[in-house]
Design a protein around this motif. Structure first.
Motif, PDB file in Angstrom:
ATOM      1  N   PRO A 231     -41.523  49.556 -18.196  1.00  0.00           N
ATOM      2  CA  PRO A 231     -40.950  49.638 -16.841  1.00  0.00           C
ATOM      3  C   PRO A 231     -40.120  50.900 -16.674  1.00  0.00           C
ATOM      4  CG  PRO A 231     -40.678  47.425 -17.696  1.00  0.00           C
ATOM      5  CD  PRO A 231     -41.246  48.258 -18.821  1.00  0.00           C
ATOM      6  N   ILE A 232     -40.430  51.691 -15.644  1.00  0.00           N
ATOM      7  CA  ILE A 232     -39.656  52.918 -15.461  1.00  0.00           C
ATOM      8  C   ILE A 232     -38.332  52.573 -14.814  1.00  0.00           C
ATOM      9  CG2 ILE A 232     -41.583  54.506 -15.381  1.00  0.00           C
ATOM     10  CD1 ILE A 232     -41.507  54.318 -12.356  1.00  0.00           C
ATOM     11  N   ARG A 233     -37.353  53.395 -15.104  1.00  0.00           N
ATOM     12  CA  ARG A 233     -36.005  53.103 -14.637  1.00  0.00           C
ATOM     13  C   ARG A 233     -35.748  53.676 -13.254  1.00  0.00           C
ATOM     14  NH1 ARG A 233     -32.081  52.054 -18.651  1.00  0.00           N
ATOM     15  NH2 ARG A 233     -33.170  51.044 -20.346  1.00  0.00           N
ATOM     16  N   GLY A 234     -34.704  53.159 -12.651  1.00  0.00           N
ATOM     17  CA  GLY A 234     -34.245  53.735 -11.400  1.00  0.00           C
ATOM     18  C   GLY A 234     -35.214  53.551 -10.257  1.00  0.00           C
ATOM     19  N   VAL A 235     -35.922  52.429 -10.246  1.00  0.00           N
ATOM     20  CA  VAL A 235     -36.777  52.119  -9.118  1.00  0.00           C
ATOM     21  C   VAL A 235     -36.065  51.067  -8.275  1.00  0.00           C
ATOM     22  CG1 VAL A 235     -39.006  51.193  -8.419  1.00  0.00           C
ATOM     23  CG2 VAL A 235     -38.809  52.553 -10.484  1.00  0.00           C
TER      24      VAL A 235
ATOM     25  N   MET B 109     -36.658  47.952  -5.684  1.00  0.00           N
ATOM     26  CA  MET B 109     -37.760  47.066  -5.312  1.00  0.00           C
ATOM     27  C   MET B 109     -37.319  46.064  -4.271  1.00  0.00           C
ATOM     28  SD  MET B 109     -39.927  45.935  -8.537  1.00  0.00           S
ATOM     29  CE  MET B 109     -41.531  46.667  -8.494  1.00  0.00           C
TER      30      MET B 109
ATOM     31  N   LEU C 111     -44.443  47.718 -14.705  1.00  0.00           N
ATOM     32  CA  LEU C 111     -44.215  46.301 -15.015  1.00  0.00           C
ATOM     33  C   LEU C 111     -45.453  45.693 -15.663  1.00  0.00           C
ATOM     34  CD1 LEU C 111     -42.301  45.197 -11.800  1.00  0.00           C
ATOM     35  CD2 LEU C 111     -41.371  45.333 -14.105  1.00  0.00           C
TER      36      LEU C 111
ATOM     37  N   LYS D 203     -47.090  46.945  -9.321  1.00  0.00           N
ATOM     38  CA  LYS D 203     -46.569  46.669 -10.656  1.00  0.00           C
ATOM     39  C   LYS D 203     -47.042  47.719 -11.657  1.00  0.00           C
ATOM     40  CE  LYS D 203     -45.985  41.796  -9.982  1.00  0.00           C
ATOM     41  NZ  LYS D 203     -46.667  40.522 -10.028  1.00  0.00           N
TER      42      LYS D 203
END
Ligand SMILES: Nc1ncnc2c1ncn2[C@@H]1O[C@H](COP(=O)(O)OP(=O)(O)O)[C@@H](O)[C@H]1O
Ligand SMILES: [Mg+2]
Lengths: 258, 267
Positions: free
Chosen positions: B81-85, B87, B63, B58
């Protein structure tokens, strides 16, 4: 017994039980020689229902529409407030205690106040139906939102979803079965609300019919009103149960749908 | 970034600590974690349960904000929260009201630039989802609802959803943990195949040492809570690895070495 006969019997059971209940009632009235003014025989009640069919239908429809109006308002209001409470911790902590306190008030107590404000008739009935059926909808919708799995939330957040996207993509669909589950309870309550209001301050409707017949010591008509209430209550409940099943197939994992 | 130091790590954790606060109670979940992940690297994090592996995950994705220390991704400090991950968790978290295909399409409804083209290119995206499903052995299951699928099939769909928007970084938190041994080993192969094709950067949390060695380039071992990184082991086994590989002495040696280190934690 074959499987088919067993199923037929299971479907027939509620009707059989009801028939037995009415027959026992009828016989008890005859055997113990109960005065009609205290407890009329069911056959007499049905007779009155047929005799006064026009007025009964008229008053039933009156009660039905006030109930439906209050109920629809409760769905709209309950959905909005439930979403707000479920989605925002601030709204939650601000409004939830207030709602609980409000729900603790016996709703009969507000009818006289409503009568001061809006007079007698349909309006207080609609408002009472709304007020009384509102709470379970709010609580259920808020619960649906609040119980989103944290992992689901994390998946969406890490995709860069905004709060609004989380609400529309997961929150609202997830709250739907909770909403529909609350409708069965809410419609019953709305019905109670409008009948109570008619009894306290109405000039039409089934509640009013019962009250005025009671005042004239006309027990069969009072009971005819009661029967009508029971029938309408069951029908509305069944309708909501049907809607619930139709709308939330996934929540039952498809198993319960034949 | 200066030249000469090699490629800078895509993900860079510097002395990251995290303390959970619940009322007055404080739990130090992660202590002084320092590690770098280069682009396209597949790392695995192993350690006793409750040692802060999920917490680490996280933190990397933003997160959770670290209590102290710094997380950098692509050289930038992570504050949200970083984008384009992508999960994937142990719990597949597919939405039961959507078909499997629509579940897989979810990231495309959220991540730019797909979000704005979604309506227009819907058919093309659906075809992409279907071919992804086919590549994990679920061809033709797009119209089924998740609750009509077995646990292993749900987890495959979950991987598809994590991959559809071609994320640069994949976070896998015990995604195979709830599956039976056969399904699990089959999914290792599928996971490796997907990684070989796409070369995303992956962080896999697991408590299965064979799984870690099978899939990862580097395995990090964490201590008991508060979690510290106590060992980093490079896995120099050529790819593609197969189930046969897992019985080779070198593979077994690495697994043993990791197991020894974890046993010290329990001593
Ligand atoms: N939201 C939370 N609030 C408080 N404590 C937490 C929370 N999440 C995890 N923890 C605690 O932090 C520690 C590490 O948790 P976690 O990262 O989930 O461990 P792992 O994934 O390695 O099993 C555990 O002791 C857990 O009890
Ligand atoms: Mg965990």
């Amino acid at each position: 017994m074959t499987a088919g006969a067993e199923r037929a019997l299971r479907i027939a059971m509620p009707w059989l039980a009801m028939a037995v209940f009415l027959i026992v009632w009828e016989l008890a009235c005859i055997v113990f020689d109960i005065a009609e003014i205290i407890l009329p025989r069911p056959s007499r009640v049905f007779e009155v229902m047929v005799l006064r069919w026009d007025i009964l239908i008229d008053f039933c429809l009156q009660t039905l529409w006030t109930t439906a109006a209050g109920f629809l308002l409760a769905i709209a209001g309950g959905l909005v407030l439930g979403l707000a409470i479920g989605a925002s911790p601030f709204v939650y902590s601000g409004l939830y205690p207030l709602l609980i306190a409000f729900n603790a008030i016996p709703k009969v107590a507000i009818v006289p106040i409503l009568m001061i404000w809006v007079g007698v008739g349909a309006t207080p009935a609609v408002i009472t139906a709304f007020v009384i059926s509102f709470f379970p909808i709010v609580v259920n919708v808020a619960t649906g939102l609040a119980t989103i799995e944290p992992e689901m939330r994390d998946v969406l957040r890490s995709l860069g979803a905004t709060r609004r996207e989380i609400l529309t993509k997961v929150g609202i669909p997830r709250a739907m079965p909770y909403l529909f589950a609350s409708l069965k309870v809410a419609i019953t309550l709305a019905f109670i609300g409008s009948v109570i209001s008619e009894t306290v301050g109405g000039n039409r409707g089934v509640g009013f019919l019962m009250l005025s017949a009671g005042a004239r010591n006309d027990a069969p008509t009072t009971f005819a009103g009661l029967f009508a209430i029971a029938v309408m209550g069951v029908l509305m409940y069944a309708l909501c149960a049907l809607v619930e099943k139709r709308m939330t197939r996934w929540a039952f994992r498809g198993e319960l749908i034949a | 970034m200066t030249a000469g130091t090699g490629e800078p790590p895509l993900v860079d954790l510097r002395q990251v600590s995290l303390t959970y606060r619940l009322g007055k109670e404080e739990t130090l979940a992660l202590a002084d974690a320092t590690l770098g992940i280069t682009r396209g690297e597949f790392i695995a994090v192993v350690g006793p349960s409750g040692c802060g592996k999920s917490t680490l995950m996280k933190l990397v994705t933003g997160l959770l904000p670290p209590t102290s220390g710094e997380v950098r991704v692509r050289g930038e400090k992570v504050v949200r929260p970083i984008r384009g991950v992508g999960m994937a968790f142990q719990n597949p978290t597919l939405m039961p009201w959507r078909t499997t295909r629509d579940n897989i399409l979810l990231p495309l409804e959220i991540v730019e630039p797909h979000k704005h083209q979604f309506r227009r290119r819907r058919a093309e995206y659906a075809a992409r989802a279907d071919s992804l499903l086919a590549s994990v052995g679920l061809g033709g299951f797009g119209d089924k609802y998740p609750w009509q699928l077995s646990g292993g099939m749900q987890q495959r769909s979950n991987l598809c959803r994590a991959l559809i928007h071609e994320p640069e970084i994949m976070m896998l938190d015990e995604p195979f943990g709830a599956l039976d041994a056969f399904t699990r080993e089959e999914l290792w192969g599928i996971m490796q195949q997907l990684w070989l094709e796409r070369r995303f950067t992956a962080v896999l949390v697991t408590h299965d040492l064979r799984e870690a060695v099978y899939l990862a380039d580097t395995v990090y071992v964490m201590s008991r809570r508060p979690g510290r990184i106590v060992m980093a082991k490079a896995v120099d086994i050529p790819r593609p690895r197969t189930l046969e590989t897992t019985f080779e002495p070198h593979f077994v040696d690495i697994v043993h070495e990791l197991r020894e280190r974890i046993h010290q934690e329990h001593a």
